[in-house]
Design a protein around this motif. Structure first.
Motif, short mmCIF file in Angstrom:
data_model
loop_
_atom_site.label_atom_id
_atom_site.label_comp_id
_atom_site.label_asym_id
_atom_site.label_seq_id
_atom_site.Cartn_x
_atom_site.Cartn_y
_atom_site.Cartn_z
N GLU A 44 0.72 -1.09 -0.02
CA GLU A 44 -0.02 0.24 -0.03
C GLU A 44 0.99 1.29 -0.13
O GLU A 44 0.48 2.36 -0.69
CB GLU A 44 -0.81 -0.03 1.11
CG GLU A 44 -1.98 -1.05 1.03
CD GLU A 44 -2.98 -0.91 2.13
OE1 GLU A 44 -3.30 -0.07 2.76
OE2 GLU A 44 -3.65 -2.11 2.48
N GLY A 47 2.04 1.97 -3.38
CA GLY A 47 1.02 2.41 -4.16
C GLY A 47 0.87 3.86 -4.09
O GLY A 47 0.68 4.65 -5.06
N GLU A 48 0.96 4.22 -2.66
CA GLU A 48 1.06 5.70 -2.56
C GLU A 48 2.06 6.53 -3.13
O GLU A 48 1.81 7.68 -3.50
CB GLU A 48 0.95 6.00 -0.90
CG GLU A 48 0.91 7.39 -0.52
CD GLU A 48 -0.28 8.05 -1.19
OE1 GLU A 48 -0.16 9.28 -1.44
OE2 GLU A 48 -1.43 7.71 -1.41
N CYS A 50 3.78 5.89 -5.95
CA CYS A 50 3.30 5.77 -6.99
C CYS A 50 2.28 6.68 -7.66
O CYS A 50 2.51 7.54 -8.54
CB CYS A 50 2.90 4.34 -7.73
SG CYS A 50 4.30 3.23 -7.62
N ARG A 51 1.21 7.00 -6.79
CA ARG A 51 0.31 8.26 -6.85
C ARG A 51 0.89 9.29 -6.71
O ARG A 51 0.59 10.18 -7.56
CB ARG A 51 -0.83 7.93 -5.92
CG ARG A 51 -1.84 6.63 -6.07
CD ARG A 51 -2.90 6.58 -5.33
NE ARG A 51 -2.79 6.11 -3.95
CZ ARG A 51 -2.72 5.21 -3.49
NH1 ARG A 51 -2.81 4.08 -4.40
NH2 ARG A 51 -2.30 4.69 -2.42
N GLN A 52 1.70 9.49 -5.87
CA GLN A 52 2.41 10.92 -5.75
C GLN A 52 3.35 11.13 -6.98
O GLN A 52 3.37 12.26 -7.39
CB GLN A 52 3.37 10.79 -4.59
CG GLN A 52 2.31 10.92 -3.24
CD GLN A 52 3.33 11.24 -1.94
OE1 GLN A 52 4.38 11.76 -2.11
NE2 GLN A 52 2.91 10.51 -0.89
N VAL A 54 2.77 9.92 -10.10
CA VAL A 54 1.83 10.30 -11.15
C VAL A 54 1.36 11.56 -11.12
O VAL A 54 1.20 12.37 -11.95
CB VAL A 54 0.76 9.35 -11.08
CG1 VAL A 54 -0.23 9.75 -12.33
CG2 VAL A 54 1.37 8.00 -11.60
N MET A 55 1.13 12.12 -9.88
CA MET A 55 0.46 13.27 -9.58
C MET A 55 1.56 14.39 -9.68
O MET A 55 1.23 15.61 -10.18
CB MET A 55 -0.37 13.57 -8.40
CG MET A 55 -1.43 12.63 -8.18
SD MET A 55 -2.41 12.51 -6.69
CE MET A 55 -2.71 13.98 -6.34
N TRP A 66 8.13 6.39 0.61
CA TRP A 66 7.53 4.75 0.53
C TRP A 66 7.56 4.34 2.03
O TRP A 66 6.43 3.77 2.50
CB TRP A 66 8.67 4.08 -0.24
CG TRP A 66 8.00 2.41 -0.36
CD1 TRP A 66 6.88 1.78 -0.01
CD2 TRP A 66 8.80 1.49 -1.38
NE1 TRP A 66 6.70 0.62 -0.09
CE2 TRP A 66 8.02 0.40 -1.24
CE3 TRP A 66 9.99 1.52 -1.83
CZ2 TRP A 66 8.32 -0.73 -1.43
CZ3 TRP A 66 10.44 0.12 -2.33
CH2 TRP A 66 9.52 -0.70 -2.26
#
Length: 85
Positions: A44, A47-48, A50-52, A54-55, A66
């Motif tokens: 998880e 995943g966070e 990776c979201r950061q 991407v954004m 991480w």
């Protein structure tokens, strides 16, 4: 260009190399939150991260981001287990 120029704070800029750091994240979560599924929290947390990315694009100190995201996930998982019990 040398290999060290592609690295930022211990985490390679190439996502395929991040797996090498997973063990350290899992270990950190396990030490801070015994009894919580450290593998799930690490997943998880990744995943966070990776979201950061991407954004926002590049993230300073991705290994730290991480690990912090994974420990936050572990705290949430512990709280969910406490509510479910």
């Amino acid at each position: 260009m040398t290999a060290t120029k592609s690295r930022t704070y211990g985490l390679a800029s190439n996502p395929s190399e991040w797996a090498a750091h997973r063990r350290a994240v899992v270990f950190s979560v396990h030490r801070m939150f015994p009894g919580v599924d450290a593998e799930r929290a690490a997943t998880e947390g990744l995943g966070e991260l990776c979201r950061q990315i991407v954004m926002r694009g590049a993230v300073d100190r991705p290994a730290v981001v991480w690990c912090e995201a994974a420990t936050a996930a572990a705290a949430r998982l512990r709280a969910e287990d406490g509510v479910a019990a």
